[in-house]
Design a protein around this motif. Structure first.
Motif, PDB file in Angstrom:
ATOM      1  N   PHE A  17       0.815  -1.206   0.000  1.00  0.00           N
ATOM      2  CA  PHE A  17       0.000   0.000   0.000  1.00  0.00           C
ATOM      3  C   PHE A  17       0.853   1.263   0.000  1.00  0.00           C
ATOM      4  O   PHE A  17       0.578   2.215  -0.727  1.00  0.00           O
ATOM      5  N   TRP A  18       1.909   1.279   0.813  1.00  0.00           N
ATOM      6  CA  TRP A  18       2.748   2.468   0.967  1.00  0.00           C
ATOM      7  C   TRP A  18       3.916   2.417  -0.008  1.00  0.00           C
ATOM      8  O   TRP A  18       4.636   1.416  -0.076  1.00  0.00           O
ATOM      9  N   ILE A  19       4.108   3.507  -0.750  1.00  0.00           N
ATOM     10  CA  ILE A  19       5.131   3.575  -1.801  1.00  0.00           C
ATOM     11  C   ILE A  19       5.969   4.825  -1.567  1.00  0.00           C
ATOM     12  O   ILE A  19       5.450   5.945  -1.532  1.00  0.00           O
ATOM     13  N   ALA A  20       7.264   4.644  -1.388  1.00  0.00           N
ATOM     14  CA  ALA A  20       8.167   5.758  -1.113  1.00  0.00           C
ATOM     15  C   ALA A  20       8.509   6.493  -2.408  1.00  0.00           C
ATOM     16  O   ALA A  20       9.043   5.895  -3.350  1.00  0.00           O
ATOM     17  N   HIS A  21       8.226   7.779  -2.437  1.00  0.00           N
ATOM     18  CA  HIS A  21       8.374   8.612  -3.633  1.00  0.00           C
ATOM     19  C   HIS A  21       9.838   8.909  -3.931  1.00  0.00           C
ATOM     20  O   HIS A  21      10.559   9.428  -3.082  1.00  0.00           O
ATOM     21  N   ARG A  22      10.272   8.555  -5.125  1.00  0.00           N
ATOM     22  CA  ARG A  22      11.648   8.807  -5.581  1.00  0.00           C
ATOM     23  C   ARG A  22      12.682   8.222  -4.613  1.00  0.00           C
ATOM     24  O   ARG A  22      13.769   8.760  -4.449  1.00  0.00           O
ATOM     25  N   GLY A  23      12.331   7.122  -3.986  1.00  0.00           N
ATOM     26  CA  GLY A  23      13.264   6.442  -3.084  1.00  0.00           C
ATOM     27  C   GLY A  23      12.983   6.728  -1.632  1.00  0.00           C
ATOM     28  O   GLY A  23      12.693   5.826  -0.871  1.00  0.00           O
ATOM     29  N   ALA A  24      13.048   7.971  -1.230  1.00  0.00           N
ATOM     30  CA  ALA A  24      12.755   8.339   0.166  1.00  0.00           C
ATOM     31  C   ALA A  24      12.287   9.772   0.246  1.00  0.00           C
ATOM     32  O   ALA A  24      12.730  10.541   1.099  1.00  0.00           O
ATOM     33  N   GLU A  37      16.731  12.615  -3.965  1.00  0.00           N
ATOM     34  CA  GLU A  37      15.786  11.794  -4.712  1.00  0.00           C
ATOM     35  C   GLU A  37      16.451  10.964  -5.802  1.00  0.00           C
ATOM     36  O   GLU A  37      17.459  11.344  -6.386  1.00  0.00           O
ATOM     37  N   ASN A  38      15.860   9.783  -6.042  1.00  0.00           N
ATOM     38  CA  ASN A  38      16.305   8.906  -7.126  1.00  0.00           C
ATOM     39  C   ASN A  38      17.772   8.494  -7.004  1.00  0.00           C
ATOM     40  O   ASN A  38      18.475   8.369  -8.009  1.00  0.00           O
ATOM     41  N   THR A  39      18.228   8.288  -5.766  1.00  0.00           N
ATOM     42  CA  THR A  39      19.571   7.757  -5.547  1.00  0.00           C
ATOM     43  C   THR A  39      19.483   6.500  -4.693  1.00  0.00           C
ATOM     44  O   THR A  39      18.478   6.258  -4.012  1.00  0.00           O
ATOM     45  N   LEU A  40      20.555   5.730  -4.693  1.00  0.00           N
ATOM     46  CA  LEU A  40      20.557   4.493  -3.920  1.00  0.00           C
ATOM     47  C   LEU A  40      20.429   4.777  -2.425  1.00  0.00           C
ATOM     48  O   LEU A  40      19.725   4.043  -1.709  1.00  0.00           O
ATOM     49  N   ILE A  41      21.059   5.839  -1.932  1.00  0.00           N
ATOM     50  CA  ILE A  41      20.932   6.109  -0.496  1.00  0.00           C
ATOM     51  C   ILE A  41      19.507   6.524  -0.123  1.00  0.00           C
ATOM     52  O   ILE A  41      19.081   6.318   1.022  1.00  0.00           O
ATOM     53  N   ALA A  42      18.748   7.062  -1.074  1.00  0.00           N
ATOM     54  CA  ALA A  42      17.344   7.334  -0.813  1.00  0.00           C
ATOM     55  C   ALA A  42      16.573   6.028  -0.629  1.00  0.00           C
ATOM     56  O   ALA A  42      15.744   5.895   0.275  1.00  0.00           O
ATOM     57  N   PHE A  43      16.858   5.065  -1.475  1.00  0.00           N
ATOM     58  CA  PHE A  43      16.208   3.759  -1.349  1.00  0.00           C
ATOM     59  C   PHE A  43      16.598   3.087  -0.034  1.00  0.00           C
ATOM     60  O   PHE A  43      15.751   2.494   0.645  1.00  0.00           O
ATOM     61  N   ASP A  77      28.029  14.163  -9.243  1.00  0.00           N
ATOM     62  CA  ASP A  77      27.569  14.157  -7.860  1.00  0.00           C
ATOM     63  C   ASP A  77      26.063  14.427  -7.862  1.00  0.00           C
ATOM     64  O   ASP A  77      25.617  15.504  -8.246  1.00  0.00           O
ATOM     65  N   ALA A  78      25.284  13.432  -7.425  1.00  0.00           N
ATOM     66  CA  ALA A  78      23.829  13.568  -7.393  1.00  0.00           C
ATOM     67  C   ALA A  78      23.306  13.705  -5.973  1.00  0.00           C
ATOM     68  O   ALA A  78      22.096  13.601  -5.740  1.00  0.00           O
ATOM     69  N   GLY A  79      24.206  13.955  -5.007  1.00  0.00           N
ATOM     70  CA  GLY A  79      23.788  14.066  -3.619  1.00  0.00           C
ATOM     71  C   GLY A  79      24.126  15.375  -2.954  1.00  0.00           C
ATOM     72  O   GLY A  79      23.450  15.791  -2.009  1.00  0.00           O
TER      73      GLY A  79
END
Length: 254
Positions: free
Chosen positions: A15-22, A28-34, A87-89
């Protein structure tokens, strides 16, 4: 054309879906967000996927690199070897500096390791709708081969979903709607979508009834407040995409 009702009955997604990872708590949209989303209890994620200049599916929301990386210019102007160096963070916080852009393959491996589901939003550059839908669907088919729960492919662009349908018809599809437009239901039916993803403020009982009459599941984005979540749950939605990382372990889940 009606969606596959057997597939509808066997809805495999949390039911719950994390937007763009976290959401907004990590870049957003990075592995550390996931990773942060997983630590908060999420077992499903949403992300945006587009193509590099040499056709590699990677995670990025915008059409340009400027907002969420140290790069500049069009997102599809560089080959993956150069995008991978960005660098995406650091734009988000000093603690996240140096975090790279991930490929879809990176995220597939992480989700499968965690036993998490994924909603891939196909996010093509203008004019690349069909090419992106085709490439992302083929990549997803290969990356999730043999997995019990396939990724859910969604897009605001019918042409991208049509290309995905042609490339990998077995993968489930969902039409994203910010504002419902004339003929959207007929398009979703033709695309054999299993779900509609509404902008949460637009969803009302009438739209809910219309979607249910077609056998579609209903998801919403991006609901963060308790009032919004309560309203959507009362309407009977099947999933909520959110930036708020507390919901997965909240009593509201019960």
């Amino acid at each position: 054309m009606q969606p596959d009702m057997q597939a509808q009955a066997a809805w495999p997604y949390p039911f719950w879906i994390a937007h763009r990872g976290a959401g907004k708590e990590r870049p957003e949209n990075t592995l550390i967000a996931f990773e942060h989303g997983s630590a908060c209890g999420y077992a499903m994620f949403e992300c945006d996927v587009k193509l590099s200049a040499d056709g590699v599916p990677f995670l990025l929301h915008d059409d340009t690199l400027d907002r969420t990386t140290r790069g500049r210019g069009q997102a599809d102007a560089l080959p993956w070897a150069e995008l991978a160096q960005l660098d995406a963070g650091g734009w988000h916080s000093d603690d996240c500096a140096g975090e790279p852009l991930p490929t879809l393959a990176d995220i597939a491996a992480y989700c499968q390791q965690q036993g998490a589901a994924l909603n891939i939003e196909i996010k093509p550059m203008p004019g690349q709708e069909a090419a992106t839908g085709h490439a992302v669907a083929l990549a997803a088919r290969q990356l999730w081969q043999g997995q019990t729960v396939p990724p859910l492919l969604s897009s605001f662009q019918p042409a991208a979903l049509q290309a995905a349908q042609q490339a990998a018809p077995e993968l489930p599809r969902a039409l994203l709607l910010e504002t419902p437009w004339s003929g959207w239901a007929a398009v979703a039916a033709e695309l054999q979508c299993v779900a509609i993803v509404f902008q949460q403020r637009r969803l009302d009982a009438s739209l809910m009834q219309q979607a249910r009459a077609q056998g579609w599941r209903v998801l919403c984005y991006t609901a963060n407040s308790a009032a919004d979540v309560q309203r959507l749950r009362a309407l009977g939605v099947d999933g909520i995409i959110t930036d708020a990382m507390g919901w997965a372990r909240s009593p509201a889940q019960a």
